[in-house]
Design a protein around this motif. Sequence first.
Motif, mmCIF file in Angstrom:
data_model
loop_
_atom_site.group_PDB
_atom_site.id
_atom_site.type_symbol
_atom_site.label_atom_id
_atom_site.label_comp_id
_atom_site.label_asym_id
_atom_site.label_seq_id
_atom_site.Cartn_x
_atom_site.Cartn_y
_atom_site.Cartn_z
ATOM 1 N N LEU A 149 17.936 17.451 40.042
ATOM 2 C CA LEU A 149 17.185 18.595 40.578
ATOM 3 C C LEU A 149 15.978 18.246 40.535
ATOM 4 O O LEU A 149 15.058 18.532 41.372
ATOM 5 C CB LEU A 149 17.785 19.934 40.274
ATOM 6 N N GLN A 150 15.468 18.051 39.259
ATOM 7 C CA GLN A 150 14.133 17.903 38.659
ATOM 8 C C GLN A 150 13.587 16.694 39.500
ATOM 9 O O GLN A 150 12.521 16.891 40.014
ATOM 10 C CB GLN A 150 13.996 17.732 37.594
ATOM 11 N N ARG A 151 14.473 15.710 39.595
ATOM 12 C CA ARG A 151 13.783 14.502 40.498
ATOM 13 C C ARG A 151 13.838 14.759 42.128
ATOM 14 O O ARG A 151 12.607 14.257 42.668
ATOM 15 C CB ARG A 151 14.710 13.383 40.304
ATOM 16 N N SER A 152 14.254 15.749 42.480
ATOM 17 C CA SER A 152 14.520 15.959 43.872
ATOM 18 C C SER A 152 13.287 17.225 44.321
ATOM 19 O O SER A 152 13.333 17.712 45.416
ATOM 20 C CB SER A 152 15.824 16.583 44.334
ATOM 21 N N SER A 153 12.760 17.982 43.209
ATOM 22 C CA SER A 153 12.044 18.965 43.402
ATOM 23 C C SER A 153 10.927 18.915 44.440
ATOM 24 O O SER A 153 10.674 20.022 45.186
ATOM 25 C CB SER A 153 11.226 19.642 41.869
ATOM 26 N N SER A 154 10.179 17.953 44.520
ATOM 27 C CA SER A 154 9.203 17.523 45.507
ATOM 28 C C SER A 154 9.731 17.667 47.114
ATOM 29 O O SER A 154 9.065 18.141 47.824
ATOM 30 C CB SER A 154 8.496 16.288 45.304
ATOM 31 N N SER A 155 11.103 17.612 47.124
ATOM 32 C CA SER A 155 11.495 17.746 48.511
ATOM 33 C C SER A 155 12.304 19.221 48.736
ATOM 34 O O SER A 155 12.578 19.404 49.988
ATOM 35 C CB SER A 155 12.624 16.854 48.781
ATOM 36 N N ILE A 156 12.142 20.172 48.081
ATOM 37 C CA ILE A 156 12.369 21.671 47.759
ATOM 38 C C ILE A 156 11.242 22.212 48.330
ATOM 39 O O ILE A 156 10.223 22.400 47.740
ATOM 40 C CB ILE A 156 12.973 21.796 46.725
ATOM 41 N N GLU A 157 11.520 23.133 49.414
ATOM 42 C CA GLU A 157 10.145 23.797 50.199
ATOM 43 C C GLU A 157 9.695 24.675 49.110
ATOM 44 O O GLU A 157 10.457 25.604 48.662
ATOM 45 C CB GLU A 157 10.567 24.553 51.423
ATOM 46 N N PRO A 158 8.694 25.282 49.020
ATOM 47 C CA PRO A 158 8.266 26.325 48.146
ATOM 48 C C PRO A 158 8.909 27.390 48.772
ATOM 49 O O PRO A 158 8.779 27.751 49.831
ATOM 50 C CB PRO A 158 6.506 26.449 48.530
ATOM 51 N N GLY A 159 9.058 28.339 47.792
ATOM 52 C CA GLY A 159 9.698 29.666 48.215
ATOM 53 C C GLY A 159 11.230 29.512 48.275
ATOM 54 O O GLY A 159 11.709 30.659 48.549
#
Length: 102
Positions: free
Chosen positions: A47-57
Amino acid sequence: MPPLLRPDLADRVVRVTDYECVRGCRRLLASESILAGGSSGAVVSALQRSSSSIEPGATCVVVLPDGGDRYLDTIYSDSWVDTHLRPYPNRSPHHEQDRNEV
């Protein structure tokens, strides 16, 4: 391959190292007081590695599939980690940030 696995349903697969699993477990313990097992640490690291692809909010849910009580002598032991996971690159066995962070 397990008969219940349906790889066509996965949007993405994130592979993590054993050491990243340990770091994920220790992050959970330090930040959330959750004693989790290696599979749960893998989820946290992915999840941490993928965090940049998760939209804010966005709302993100993870499932922590195992507890850490069986791993006190292994993934929660600095000496065990130093002995068994030493071959991983970019990791010093006595790196202070890793010790404090995880």
